[in-house]
Design a protein around this motif. Structure first.
Motif, mmCIF file in Angstrom:
data_model
loop_
_atom_site.group_PDB
_atom_site.id
_atom_site.type_symbol
_atom_site.label_atom_id
_atom_site.label_comp_id
_atom_site.label_asym_id
_atom_site.label_seq_id
_atom_site.Cartn_x
_atom_site.Cartn_y
_atom_site.Cartn_z
ATOM 1 N N GLY A 51 0.802 -1.217 0.000
ATOM 2 C CA GLY A 51 0.000 0.000 0.000
ATOM 3 C C GLY A 51 0.836 1.269 0.000
ATOM 4 O O GLY A 51 0.485 2.267 -0.650
ATOM 5 N N ALA A 52 1.969 1.248 0.708
ATOM 6 C CA ALA A 52 2.820 2.445 0.747
ATOM 7 C C ALA A 52 3.436 2.731 -0.620
ATOM 8 O O ALA A 52 3.689 3.891 -0.964
ATOM 9 N N ILE A 53 3.691 1.680 -1.411
ATOM 10 C CA ILE A 53 4.230 1.879 -2.760
ATOM 11 C C ILE A 53 3.190 2.560 -3.638
ATOM 12 O O ILE A 53 3.502 3.465 -4.431
ATOM 13 N N ILE A 74 5.596 12.040 2.847
ATOM 14 C CA ILE A 74 5.760 10.950 3.814
ATOM 15 C C ILE A 74 4.660 11.003 4.865
ATOM 16 O O ILE A 74 4.107 9.969 5.266
ATOM 17 N N TRP A 75 4.309 12.205 5.303
ATOM 18 C CA TRP A 75 3.227 12.348 6.276
ATOM 19 C C TRP A 75 1.916 11.827 5.701
ATOM 20 O O TRP A 75 1.169 11.110 6.372
ATOM 21 N N GLN A 76 1.641 12.155 4.453
ATOM 22 C CA GLN A 76 0.404 11.699 3.824
ATOM 23 C C GLN A 76 0.404 10.180 3.614
ATOM 24 O O GLN A 76 -0.623 9.521 3.777
ATOM 25 N N ILE A 77 1.566 9.622 3.273
ATOM 26 C CA ILE A 77 1.660 8.159 3.135
ATOM 27 C C ILE A 77 1.403 7.477 4.470
ATOM 28 O O ILE A 77 0.699 6.465 4.544
ATOM 29 N N SER A 78 1.970 8.032 5.541
ATOM 30 C CA SER A 78 1.767 7.427 6.860
ATOM 31 C C SER A 78 0.299 7.509 7.281
ATOM 32 O O SER A 78 -0.223 6.583 7.917
ATOM 33 N N LEU A 79 -0.373 8.597 6.926
ATOM 34 C CA LEU A 79 -1.809 8.694 7.203
ATOM 35 C C LEU A 79 -2.584 7.662 6.385
ATOM 36 O O LEU A 79 -3.496 6.999 6.897
ATOM 37 N N GLY A 130 3.460 -4.297 -11.384
ATOM 38 C CA GLY A 130 4.542 -4.106 -12.339
ATOM 39 C C GLY A 130 4.059 -4.127 -13.772
ATOM 40 O O GLY A 130 4.623 -3.454 -14.639
ATOM 41 N N ARG A 131 3.002 -4.881 -14.016
ATOM 42 C CA ARG A 131 2.480 -5.010 -15.377
ATOM 43 C C ARG A 131 1.583 -3.829 -15.750
ATOM 44 O O ARG A 131 1.604 -3.349 -16.893
ATOM 45 N N PHE A 132 0.792 -3.337 -14.788
ATOM 46 C CA PHE A 132 -0.228 -2.345 -15.137
ATOM 47 C C PHE A 132 -0.091 -1.004 -14.409
ATOM 48 O O PHE A 132 -0.872 -0.109 -14.664
ATOM 49 N N ALA A 133 0.826 -0.839 -13.501
ATOM 50 C CA ALA A 133 1.032 0.378 -12.696
ATOM 51 C C ALA A 133 0.529 0.147 -11.270
ATOM 52 O O ALA A 133 -0.261 -0.757 -10.994
ATOM 53 N N ALA A 134 1.020 1.014 -10.371
ATOM 54 C CA ALA A 134 0.784 0.834 -8.937
ATOM 55 C C ALA A 134 -0.692 0.759 -8.542
ATOM 56 O O ALA A 134 -1.061 -0.050 -7.684
ATOM 57 N N PRO A 135 -1.601 1.591 -9.127
ATOM 58 C CA PRO A 135 -3.009 1.499 -8.725
ATOM 59 C C PRO A 135 -3.652 0.146 -9.003
ATOM 60 O O PRO A 135 -4.731 -0.153 -8.476
ATOM 61 N N ALA A 136 -3.007 -0.690 -9.815
ATOM 62 C CA ALA A 136 -3.552 -2.020 -10.093
ATOM 63 C C ALA A 136 -3.549 -2.899 -8.846
ATOM 64 O O ALA A 136 -4.184 -3.962 -8.845
ATOM 65 N N LEU A 137 -2.834 -2.466 -7.795
ATOM 66 C CA LEU A 137 -2.929 -3.177 -6.513
ATOM 67 C C LEU A 137 -4.380 -3.337 -6.110
ATOM 68 O O LEU A 137 -4.800 -4.408 -5.633
ATOM 69 N N PHE A 138 -5.178 -2.291 -6.308
ATOM 70 C CA PHE A 138 -6.567 -2.330 -5.853
ATOM 71 C C PHE A 138 -7.480 -3.052 -6.837
ATOM 72 O O PHE A 138 -8.564 -3.496 -6.454
ATOM 73 N N ILE A 139 -7.025 -3.188 -8.073
ATOM 74 C CA ILE A 139 -7.740 -4.072 -8.999
ATOM 75 C C ILE A 139 -7.581 -5.514 -8.514
ATOM 76 O O ILE A 139 -8.537 -6.298 -8.501
#
Length: 424
Positions: free
Chosen positions: A221-223, A232-237, A351-360
């Motif tokens: 999720g942090a990636i 960094i503050w927004q990532i930690s939130l 890696g194949r589709f970009a970072a937001p694909a984590l949620f796909i």
């Protein structure tokens, strides 16, 4: 409540420091991997190694504790966890970091087992449920604060690794100085996976899916957040509010699952997971305000945190009370397998589709669980709510913690010996 807290305060304080340090390292590593421009797939390998080590530790850790005693085992595993945190700062190599994460996961599984067996021996039968609740709140708050501690030093420096190591080392002090000798624990026998699946297919598959979901989100999720150019503050939130959501949504979800067909509540939680994942994926590609991302991640965190206890409660509905601790050990192993596989698959998709694909990925896994839940609702008649076991909030730490669960029988007296062989 006060009586229960006084009896276990030093252990809870030590556990809090340990989880605090582990939470800090857990969010620091993926951010640092992103800064070093490591590919999402390799980052997923590094982060999934923790769960591989955790799975091995949950299998072998108790045997080590029985051989050397609680105090020696806790000191050894805490020292190893501290050392791995520091070596991360000294050597940047993906292979080395993956090995270190596996060692850290093994140590954390063993440390959880050590602390939780101590909590068991210091808790009377009347206070088991209260001690479990206090322990869970401590875990949630320490995990949440650990995410925020990433703001205390520069990401590129050594300070954050040192801070995490210091917190883990300090966890030794209140635990080792506890007045009660560490109990020598007997083996917690797991129910076989075939037996568990026969008793509750939905419980086993949903537990596995919970690991696939939680492992991927908290590892990667942090990636995703870093790919949105958040500070960094927004990532930690972004990584902290799901933990908060998981803590506050436990009670209402638990109440609903005790009053209605638990599978219907599970279905609602899974649909929430799908919806929150779709929102986060959509805004990840198209851009979104931070408040929108945080609201979606609160609901996602609440869903992720309640899938596992719902799955365990579903399985407990069909398991004898005497077998519940063994069943929870088997389910924890299933969860760990899913949590090891999840980041690997999710990182490949990213890696194949970009970072937001984590949620796909999360949406697809949760949707598959929705389909399986509907299938099981057609295959098996719902239990009357009067015959359902109660929902109990729990985390994925060790099977021994579930001996504190008021639904289970207390561990027999011969399970603990008064003299710790590690103290001789």
């Amino acid at each position: 409540m006060i009586i229960a807290l006084r009896a276990v305060f030093s252990l809870l304080f030590g556990a809090g420091l340990l989880i605090l340090g582990n939470g800090l390292i857990g969010i620091l590593l993926p951010i640092r991997l992103g800064v070093e421009e490591v590919s999402p797939h390799l980052s997923g390998v590094v982060m999934s190694a923790f769960y591989l080590g955790f799975m091995l530790g949950s299998i072998a850790g108790q045997g080590i504790i029985r051989r050397v005693g609680h105090i020696r085992a806790f000191a050894a595993f805490a020292a190893l966890a501290t050392a791995t945190s520091l070596v991360h700062a000294l050597v940047f190599d993906v292979t080395v970091w993956a090995i270190l994460r596996a060692i850290s996961g093994f140590c954390m599984a063993a440390l959880y087992a050590t602390i939780e067996s101590w909590l068991n021996v210091k808790s009377s039968n009347d206070h088991r449920g209260q001690v479990l609740s206090i322990y869970l709140v401590t875990s949630y708050l320490a995990s949440l604060l650990g995410q925020l501690l990433v703001n205390t030093y520069e990401i590129e420096g050594l300070g954050l690794f040192c801070l995490g190591a210091v917190l883990m080392a300090l966890s030794l002090v209140p635990v080792v100085l506890t007045r009660v000798a560490g109990p020598e624990i007997g083996a917690v026998k797991r129910l076989g996976l075939r037996v568990l699946y026969k008793a509750s297919p939905l419980g086993v598959i949903t537990t596995w899916g919970a690991g696939m979901l939680s492992g991927a989100f908290y590892a990667l999720g942090a990636i995703y957040a870093d790919s949105l150019d958040l500070s960094i503050w927004q990532i930690s939130l972004f990584m902290g509010v799901p933990i908060f959501g998981g803590m506050v949504l436990q009670w209402p979800i638990g109440r609903l699952s005790d009053r209605y067909d638990r599978r219907t509540v599970l279905l609602g939680v899974l649909v929430t997971c799908v919806a929150a994942s779709v929102v986060l994926s959509f805004f990840g590609y198209g851009g979104a305000s931070l408040p929108t991302l945080l609201v979606a991640s609160v609901f996602l965190g609440g869903a992720l945190a309640t899938i596992y206890p719902l799955a365990v409660a579903q399985a407990f509905d069909y398991v004898d009370r005497a077998d519940m601790v063994g069943a929870s050990g088997g389910l924890l192993l299933v969860w760990a397998i899913g949590a090891t596989i999840g980041p690997l698959i999710a990182s490949f998709v990213m890696g194949r589709f970009a970072a937001p694909a984590l949620f796909i990925y999360l949406a697809v896994v949760a949707s598959a669980l929705v389909v399986f839940t509907l299938y099981r609702m057609l295959r098996r008649q719902a239990l009357p709510t009067s015959e359902q076991t109660n929902y109990v909030s729990m985390q994925t730490t060790s099977a021994i913690a579930n001996a504190l669960d008021p639904r289970t029988d207390p561990l027999p007296e011969f399970y603990y010996n008064d003299e710790d062989p590690g103290d001789r």
